[in-house]
Design a protein around this motif. Sequence first.
Motif, mmCIF file in Angstrom:
data_model
loop_
_atom_site.group_PDB
_atom_site.id
_atom_site.type_symbol
_atom_site.label_atom_id
_atom_site.label_comp_id
_atom_site.label_asym_id
_atom_site.label_seq_id
_atom_site.Cartn_x
_atom_site.Cartn_y
_atom_site.Cartn_z
ATOM 1 N N ALA A 151 -37.176 -15.569 17.357
ATOM 2 C CA ALA A 151 -37.703 -16.290 18.524
ATOM 3 C C ALA A 151 -36.612 -16.713 19.494
ATOM 4 O O ALA A 151 -36.769 -16.589 20.711
ATOM 5 N N SER A 152 -35.493 -17.233 18.986
ATOM 6 C CA SER A 152 -34.448 -17.755 19.875
ATOM 7 C C SER A 152 -33.646 -16.653 20.550
ATOM 8 O O SER A 152 -33.046 -16.873 21.598
ATOM 9 N N THR A 153 -33.637 -15.453 19.974
ATOM 10 C CA THR A 153 -32.867 -14.346 20.553
ATOM 11 C C THR A 153 -33.733 -13.388 21.352
ATOM 12 O O THR A 153 -33.218 -12.618 22.170
ATOM 13 N N GLY A 154 -35.039 -13.428 21.115
ATOM 14 C CA GLY A 154 -35.918 -12.496 21.801
ATOM 15 C C GLY A 154 -35.664 -11.062 21.405
ATOM 16 O O GLY A 154 -35.759 -10.133 22.225
ATOM 17 N N ALA A 155 -35.330 -10.838 20.137
ATOM 18 C CA ALA A 155 -34.944 -9.507 19.657
ATOM 19 C C ALA A 155 -36.156 -8.592 19.488
ATOM 20 O O ALA A 155 -37.161 -8.746 20.157
ATOM 21 N N THR A 156 -36.079 -7.678 18.551
ATOM 22 C CA THR A 156 -36.990 -6.530 18.526
ATOM 23 C C THR A 156 -38.234 -6.691 17.659
ATOM 24 O O THR A 156 -38.928 -5.716 17.414
ATOM 25 N N THR A 157 -38.545 -7.875 17.163
ATOM 26 C CA THR A 157 -39.711 -8.000 16.276
ATOM 27 C C THR A 157 -41.023 -8.153 17.036
ATOM 28 O O THR A 157 -42.081 -8.272 16.420
ATOM 29 N N GLY A 158 -40.975 -8.173 18.360
ATOM 30 C CA GLY A 158 -42.202 -8.241 19.151
ATOM 31 C C GLY A 158 -42.601 -9.655 19.531
ATOM 32 O O GLY A 158 -41.897 -10.626 19.259
ATOM 33 N N ASP A 159 -43.771 -9.767 20.175
ATOM 34 C CA ASP A 159 -44.299 -11.062 20.593
ATOM 35 C C ASP A 159 -45.011 -11.728 19.425
ATOM 36 O O ASP A 159 -45.561 -11.055 18.552
ATOM 37 N N TRP A 160 -45.031 -13.080 19.476
ATOM 38 C CA TRP A 160 -45.643 -13.849 18.391
ATOM 39 C C TRP A 160 -46.523 -14.964 18.959
ATOM 40 O O TRP A 160 -46.090 -15.721 19.821
ATOM 41 N N LEU A 161 -47.737 -15.040 18.446
ATOM 42 C CA LEU A 161 -48.620 -16.174 18.712
ATOM 43 C C LEU A 161 -48.641 -17.002 17.434
ATOM 44 O O LEU A 161 -49.092 -16.524 16.385
ATOM 45 N N VAL A 162 -48.143 -18.247 17.524
ATOM 46 C CA VAL A 162 -47.942 -19.063 16.318
ATOM 47 C C VAL A 162 -48.658 -20.398 16.473
ATOM 48 O O VAL A 162 -48.446 -21.118 17.452
ATOM 49 N N GLY A 218 -37.423 -14.626 23.950
ATOM 50 C CA GLY A 218 -36.596 -15.828 23.962
ATOM 51 C C GLY A 218 -37.204 -17.016 24.675
ATOM 52 O O GLY A 218 -36.561 -18.066 24.798
ATOM 53 N N LYS A 219 -38.427 -16.890 25.159
ATOM 54 C CA LYS A 219 -39.140 -17.985 25.821
ATOM 55 C C LYS A 219 -40.399 -18.305 25.032
ATOM 56 O O LYS A 219 -40.916 -17.487 24.274
ATOM 57 N N MET A 220 -40.892 -19.534 25.215
ATOM 58 C CA MET A 220 -42.146 -19.900 24.557
ATOM 59 C C MET A 220 -43.076 -20.564 25.560
ATOM 60 O O MET A 220 -42.639 -21.248 26.494
ATOM 61 N N TYR A 221 -44.378 -20.335 25.350
ATOM 62 C CA TYR A 221 -45.414 -20.785 26.271
ATOM 63 C C TYR A 221 -46.458 -21.559 25.476
ATOM 64 O O TYR A 221 -46.994 -21.061 24.483
ATOM 65 N N LEU A 222 -46.750 -22.774 25.935
ATOM 66 C CA LEU A 222 -47.672 -23.655 25.213
ATOM 67 C C LEU A 222 -49.112 -23.332 25.556
ATOM 68 O O LEU A 222 -49.499 -23.321 26.730
ATOM 69 N N TYR A 223 -49.916 -23.065 24.518
ATOM 70 C CA TYR A 223 -51.355 -22.890 24.714
ATOM 71 C C TYR A 223 -51.971 -24.252 24.934
ATOM 72 O O TYR A 223 -51.807 -25.165 24.117
ATOM 73 N N PHE A 224 -52.690 -24.419 26.044
ATOM 74 C CA PHE A 224 -53.210 -25.735 26.398
ATOM 75 C C PHE A 224 -54.674 -25.642 26.763
ATOM 76 O O PHE A 224 -55.105 -24.729 27.463
ATOM 77 N N SER A 225 -55.450 -26.613 26.265
ATOM 78 C CA SER A 225 -56.860 -26.710 26.617
ATOM 79 C C SER A 225 -57.294 -28.162 26.511
ATOM 80 O O SER A 225 -56.979 -28.847 25.535
ATOM 81 N N VAL A 247 -48.337 -20.364 32.589
ATOM 82 C CA VAL A 247 -47.768 -21.542 31.933
ATOM 83 C C VAL A 247 -46.248 -21.518 32.099
ATOM 84 O O VAL A 247 -45.630 -20.445 32.076
ATOM 85 N N LYS A 248 -45.648 -22.676 32.266
ATOM 86 C CA LYS A 248 -44.191 -22.766 32.415
ATOM 87 C C LYS A 248 -43.493 -22.262 31.155
ATOM 88 O O LYS A 248 -43.790 -22.691 30.047
ATOM 89 N N ALA A 249 -42.552 -21.356 31.352
ATOM 90 C CA ALA A 249 -41.780 -20.821 30.230
ATOM 91 C C ALA A 249 -40.679 -21.810 29.844
ATOM 92 O O ALA A 249 -40.003 -22.374 30.703
ATOM 93 N N VAL A 250 -40.514 -22.016 28.550
ATOM 94 C CA VAL A 250 -39.493 -22.926 28.027
ATOM 95 C C VAL A 250 -38.590 -22.137 27.090
ATOM 96 O O VAL A 250 -39.077 -21.321 26.284
ATOM 97 N N LYS A 251 -37.300 -22.375 27.197
ATOM 98 C CA LYS A 251 -36.358 -21.693 26.311
ATOM 99 C C LYS A 251 -36.581 -22.140 24.870
ATOM 100 O O LYS A 251 -36.757 -23.321 24.589
ATOM 101 N N VAL A 252 -36.572 -21.183 23.962
ATOM 102 C CA VAL A 252 -36.790 -21.493 22.548
ATOM 103 C C VAL A 252 -35.619 -22.323 22.024
ATOM 104 O O VAL A 252 -34.449 -21.951 22.215
ATOM 105 N N PRO A 253 -35.885 -23.463 21.393
ATOM 106 C CA PRO A 253 -34.795 -24.298 20.847
ATOM 107 C C PRO A 253 -33.956 -23.516 19.834
ATOM 108 O O PRO A 253 -34.477 -22.667 19.104
#
Length: 388
Positions: A151-162, A218-225, A247-253
């Motif tokens: 998550a922090s490097t944005g490498a090759t494992t693809g996108d993740w919904l967590v 390498g960015k994360m987006y908050l699901y909001f409702s 949604v505003k992109a935030v850098k992964v801690p």
Amino acid sequence: MCDTFRSVLLLLFVVSLCHVIYSSQVKQVTTEEFRETIEKEKYVLVLFYYDTDTCTRCADAEKEIEKVQTPEMFDQDIVKVKCDDPGTAVKYGVHTIPQLIFFRKASPVLYEIPEDTRVILWEDVTVWLDNAKTIATQTLYEDSFEHLTQASTGATTGDWLVIFYNSACQSYLSAIEGAAIELKQRMNVAKVDTDINPVLATRFGIKECPTTYFFRQGKMYLYFSDDKNHYDIKSLRLFATSWYKNVKAVKVPSIPTYFEKLTESIAMSLKEKMNSPKRNQFLIIIGIVLANNNALAKFLTSNKQYHIHASGPCIVNIREKKQSKSHHALQNNPPGSGCMNLTKPQAQGVTSATSDHGTKYQLPYSRIQCQQQSFYLSTIRPWNNFPA
């Protein structure tokens, strides 16, 4: 011979007919029977309904479920039941009636009913069951999260919904699994139990249950409702595929350091102590420790007559001698007496020093010189017996 052959054919026909009749049944279960069934059976399809006499859609849905047969690739038959307990329905994320939940080894997945018709058709359900045979949501832990997601490097494992959840909001997991079934060819979907992964909860600032992030490059987006009922399959799918761009992109801690993990562990331990039945005793101990720390701080900063012996748990008590005699005293002391010429005004942290005549001595010592003032060692006292 012919009679025997006919008898065998008749027997096979009866057995086949009985199997069809059995597999078409949708058994009514109580809450207790429901729990026993999903724990015992590998595959269970549950119809949550209200009352077939007054709810026409519920009656129609039951008729459709009666037509559903176990797909060919399944190794065991699907057990079909119906339940009208509202509490059980809400527990598994059901907010509208009728609704279907499919359990695979007690792991639930929510069925997405078409919004335009709100009709359950057996053909659609059969295709969905075939796709939902295998659990699609992955489980992440503190020791596997970064390795799998990158998550922090944005490498090759693809996108993740967590989804980050705990025991108070497990009802949302069936919708997440429903989204995972539909998204499994496009991205990864995972869950993190914050009760057993507190470091991850701290890292991502999880305050609400549930909290869902979409991780991408390498960015994360908050699901909001505003409405938590919108934790439905369609909303989650649309968010992960396109709506996250709004949604505003935030850098992964970054990954927490060992010190940060240690600090978090101490904080969690203190929290547990504060919530335990022995809370009052713990507060008394903390008060005693803080009081002793205040006394020690005052002892170190305000009284030059004392010195901390850095190489062991004891207090060194030293007595000041007048300046006029200090230099001669150092010159006349033989090696081994512990005479030392120190350059700092205090001796904290010193475990060895060199005297005027070049001999190196280790603490404890009997006499030191500090900024042209001579001191004599009088006592070495244990920590629990130092003078206040």
